[in-house]
Design a protein around this motif. Structure first.
Motif, PDB file in Angstrom:
ATOM      1  N   LEU A  69       0.836  -1.263   0.102  1.00 28.01           N
ATOM      2  CA  LEU A  69      -0.044  -0.167  -0.009  1.00 28.01           C
ATOM      3  C   LEU A  69       0.827   1.427  -0.002  1.00 28.01           C
ATOM      4  CD1 LEU A  69      -2.945  -1.091   2.460  1.00 28.01           C
ATOM      5  CD2 LEU A  69      -3.054  -0.934  -0.117  1.00 28.01           C
ATOM      6  N   SER A  70       2.117   1.256   0.589  1.00 28.12           N
ATOM      7  CA  SER A  70       2.935   2.198   0.656  1.00 28.12           C
ATOM      8  C   SER A  70       3.450   2.896  -0.701  1.00 28.12           C
ATOM      9  CB  SER A  70       4.055   2.110   1.441  1.00 28.12           C
ATOM     10  OG  SER A  70       3.808   1.577   2.610  1.00 28.12           O
ATOM     11  N   PHE A  71       3.189   1.968  -1.795  1.00 27.71           N
ATOM     12  CA  PHE A  71       3.774   2.175  -3.085  1.00 27.71           C
ATOM     13  C   PHE A  71       2.559   3.102  -3.824  1.00 27.71           C
ATOM     14  CE2 PHE A  71       6.627  -1.687  -2.509  1.00 27.71           C
ATOM     15  CZ  PHE A  71       7.510  -0.602  -2.938  1.00 27.71           C
ATOM     16  N   LEU A  72       1.440   3.216  -3.287  1.00 22.61           N
ATOM     17  CA  LEU A  72       0.302   4.004  -3.851  1.00 22.61           C
ATOM     18  C   LEU A  72       0.554   5.521  -3.556  1.00 22.61           C
ATOM     19  CD1 LEU A  72      -2.771   1.558  -3.115  1.00 22.61           C
ATOM     20  CD2 LEU A  72      -1.268   1.781  -4.899  1.00 22.61           C
ATOM     21  N   GLY A  73       1.411   5.816  -2.710  1.00 25.86           N
ATOM     22  CA  GLY A  73       1.814   7.380  -2.389  1.00 25.86           C
ATOM     23  C   GLY A  73       1.363   7.820  -1.250  1.00 25.86           C
ATOM     24  N   PRO A  74       1.790   9.109  -0.935  1.00 23.78           N
ATOM     25  CA  PRO A  74       1.418   9.855   0.469  1.00 23.78           C
ATOM     26  C   PRO A  74       0.027   9.895   0.558  1.00 23.78           C
ATOM     27  CG  PRO A  74       2.477  11.227  -0.878  1.00 23.78           C
ATOM     28  CD  PRO A  74       2.569   9.965  -1.508  1.00 23.78           C
ATOM     29  N   VAL A  75      -0.952  10.179  -0.564  1.00 30.19           N
ATOM     30  CA  VAL A  75      -2.220  10.348   0.132  1.00 30.19           C
ATOM     31  C   VAL A  75      -2.803   9.281   0.417  1.00 30.19           C
ATOM     32  CG1 VAL A  75      -4.427  11.273  -1.180  1.00 30.19           C
ATOM     33  CG2 VAL A  75      -2.492  12.494  -1.783  1.00 30.19           C
ATOM     34  N   ILE A  76      -2.548   8.045  -0.030  1.00 29.78           N
ATOM     35  CA  ILE A  76      -3.196   6.953   0.343  1.00 29.78           C
ATOM     36  C   ILE A  76      -2.785   6.386   1.599  1.00 29.78           C
ATOM     37  CG2 ILE A  76      -3.422   4.364  -0.116  1.00 29.78           C
ATOM     38  CD1 ILE A  76      -5.082   6.203  -1.989  1.00 29.78           C
ATOM     39  N   GLU A  77      -1.501   6.813   1.917  1.00 30.46           N
ATOM     40  CA  GLU A  77      -1.077   6.441   3.280  1.00 30.46           C
ATOM     41  C   GLU A  77      -1.599   7.424   4.623  1.00 30.46           C
ATOM     42  OE1 GLU A  77       3.659   5.410   3.543  1.00 30.46           O
ATOM     43  OE2 GLU A  77       3.570   7.267   2.650  1.00 30.46           O
ATOM     44  N   ILE A  78      -1.948   8.544   4.065  1.00 29.21           N
ATOM     45  CA  ILE A  78      -2.476   9.433   5.089  1.00 29.21           C
ATOM     46  C   ILE A  78      -3.987   8.898   5.346  1.00 29.21           C
ATOM     47  CG2 ILE A  78      -3.417  11.986   5.472  1.00 29.21           C
ATOM     48  CD1 ILE A  78      -0.924  12.922   3.679  1.00 29.21           C
ATOM     49  N   LEU A  79      -4.840   8.335   4.228  1.00 34.20           N
ATOM     50  CA  LEU A  79      -6.085   8.318   4.235  1.00 34.20           C
ATOM     51  C   LEU A  79      -6.187   6.859   5.293  1.00 34.20           C
ATOM     52  CD1 LEU A  79      -7.464   8.666   0.701  1.00 34.20           C
ATOM     53  CD2 LEU A  79      -8.148   9.973   2.862  1.00 34.20           C
ATOM     54  N   ILE A  80      -5.089   5.995   4.930  1.00 31.73           N
ATOM     55  CA  ILE A  80      -5.211   4.856   5.698  1.00 31.73           C
ATOM     56  C   ILE A  80      -4.825   4.992   6.955  1.00 31.73           C
ATOM     57  CG2 ILE A  80      -4.115   2.298   5.864  1.00 31.73           C
ATOM     58  CD1 ILE A  80      -3.955   2.487   2.855  1.00 31.73           C
ATOM     59  N   ALA A  81      -3.776   5.570   7.229  1.00 28.94           N
ATOM     60  CA  ALA A  81      -3.483   6.017   8.733  1.00 28.94           C
ATOM     61  C   ALA A  81      -4.664   6.594   9.455  1.00 28.94           C
ATOM     62  CB  ALA A  81      -2.132   6.826   8.825  1.00 28.94           C
ATOM     63  N   ALA A  82      -5.221   7.650   8.995  1.00 27.55           N
ATOM     64  CA  ALA A  82      -6.468   8.285   9.533  1.00 27.55           C
ATOM     65  C   ALA A  82      -7.408   7.306   9.899  1.00 27.55           C
ATOM     66  CB  ALA A  82      -6.811   9.511   8.516  1.00 27.55           C
ATOM     67  N   ILE A  83      -7.849   6.378   9.132  1.00 31.42           N
ATOM     68  CA  ILE A  83      -8.898   5.520   9.417  1.00 31.42           C
ATOM     69  C   ILE A  83      -8.456   4.577  10.584  1.00 31.42           C
ATOM     70  CG2 ILE A  83      -9.883   3.441   8.552  1.00 31.42           C
ATOM     71  CD1 ILE A  83      -9.692   4.594   5.803  1.00 31.42           C
ATOM     72  N   LEU A  84      -7.059   4.411  10.805  1.00 30.10           N
ATOM     73  CA  LEU A  84      -6.486   3.270  11.670  1.00 30.10           C
ATOM     74  C   LEU A  84      -6.358   4.108  13.101  1.00 30.10           C
ATOM     75  CD1 LEU A  84      -4.771   0.826   9.510  1.00 30.10           C
ATOM     76  CD2 LEU A  84      -6.891   0.553  10.579  1.00 30.10           C
ATOM     77  N   LEU A  85      -6.467   5.401  13.074  1.00 30.98           N
ATOM     78  CA  LEU A  85      -6.288   6.092  14.331  1.00 30.98           C
ATOM     79  C   LEU A  85      -7.650   6.406  14.817  1.00 30.98           C
ATOM     80  CD1 LEU A  85      -3.800   8.779  13.200  1.00 30.98           C
ATOM     81  CD2 LEU A  85      -3.267   7.038  14.828  1.00 30.98           C
ATOM     82  N   ALA A  86      -7.926   6.715  16.138  1.00 35.80           N
ATOM     83  CA  ALA A  86      -9.135   6.716  16.498  1.00 35.80           C
ATOM     84  C   ALA A  86      -9.277   7.659  17.795  1.00 35.80           C
ATOM     85  CB  ALA A  86      -9.367   5.408  17.480  1.00 35.80           C
TER      86      ALA A  86
END
Length: 302
Positions: A69-86
């Motif tokens: 998933l990291s290869f999809l770029g920083p925008v995807i990283e931000i979205l996934i990280a935001a989803i997994l923070l609470a």
């Protein structure tokens, strides 16, 4: 800088109901995978070894998926990280207990039952309040600071490794006849991954409340907790709010005589103390956000 923007996005949006009513949340998918492994492999002899093998496979899968998933770029990283923070969802659940308790003890019991595993039917107001505050402290560590820490250390692979481990620990890391052996690896890996974040969470709670001078007492009380990590944020929160936490409580109809944390604190807290706990969650989050920004800027300059 990805952590900084992910924390802001999570704080702004939380977990949109319209989205997760239509799609399975990643945590749900993780839970389904762990439940399948539990049903499929937690049988017969050598359950400890089977559990080690399952946890190794889950961890490896999380690392590989995170790397892909990291290869999809920083925008995807931000979205996934935001989803997994609470952070936002944690604040909403804790505040809901305070709001419900203002209506009646019964409403408070029903609200706190959504976030704790102990028996709630016989709780009085102070017991409801303590349960909410303890959940706030522990989940600040498990749901916000630890995921952010491992995202900072290892990017999406580190974040997904932490989340699959923490989810596995919550599902199979119990000292029950069924899971004592099979869940041993999940519980031990979760202890290891939370070792630094739990203490960091205690520091983030203590600093803005000017109770860092009480660190020796926080450390001593944290060591009395049944968990090697959960006691740290709980002890820091108790001192920050001047509230006595823990103490006797019931699980599955059995009273357990847990020691008091900060026994000289207020033994009759109520909704105002829950409000203060919510404020403490945001103060700790703000410090973590500032730390993430500084580290992100340093990373850009180096």
């Amino acid at each position: 800088m990805t952590l900084f923007f992910a924390m802001l996005l999570d704080a702004a949006l939380g977990e949109p109901k319209w989205l997760w009513d239509r799609l399975p949340h990643p945590a749900i998918l993780m839970g389904r995978a762990i439940a399948w492994c539990d049903d499929r492999f937690n049988t017969g002899p050598f359950r400890l070894l089977r559990g080690v093998g399952v946890m190794t496979a889950l961890a490896a899968g999380a690392l590989l998926l995170g790397e892909a998933l990291s290869f999809l770029g920083p925008v995807i990283e931000i979205l996934i990280a935001a989803i997994l923070l609470a952070q936002r969802s944690l604040v909403q659940h804790v505040q809901a207990v305070g709001d419900a308790l203002r209506l009646s003890v019964g409403d408070g019991r029903r609200a706190v039952a959504m976030i704790v595993g102990r028996d709630t039917a016989e709780m009085d107001g102070p017991a409801v309040t303590r349960a909410a505050i303890e959940s706030a402290a522990e989940n600040l560590s498990d749901g916000v600071i630890a995921p952010a820490f491992w995202f900072l250390i290892g990017g999406l692979p580190g974040l997904l490794l932490y989340k699959i481990t923490n989810t596995a620990d919550s599902m199979i890391g119990h000292r029950t006849p069924r899971h004592a052996e099979f869940g041993w690896a999940a519980a031990r890996l979760d202890d290891l991954l939370n070792l630094i974040p739990a203490r960091l969470t205690a520091l983030l709670i203590a600093l803005p409340h000017h109770v860092l001078r009480d660190w020796p007492a926080i450390r001593a009380e944290a060591r009395q907790h049944r968990s090697p990590n959960a006691g740290w944020p709980e002890a820091a929160m108790a001192r920050a709010l001047n509230v006595a936490l823990s103490g006797p409580r019931s699980y599955n109809g059995q009273m357990q005589d847990h020691p008091w944390v900060h026994p000289l604190g207020n033994h009759h807290p109520g909704p105002h103390q829950i409000d203060a706990a919510v404020s403490a969650l945001w103060r700790a989050w703000a410090l973590a956000l500032a730390g993430g920004l500084v580290l992100g800027l340093l990373g850009c300059l180096l």
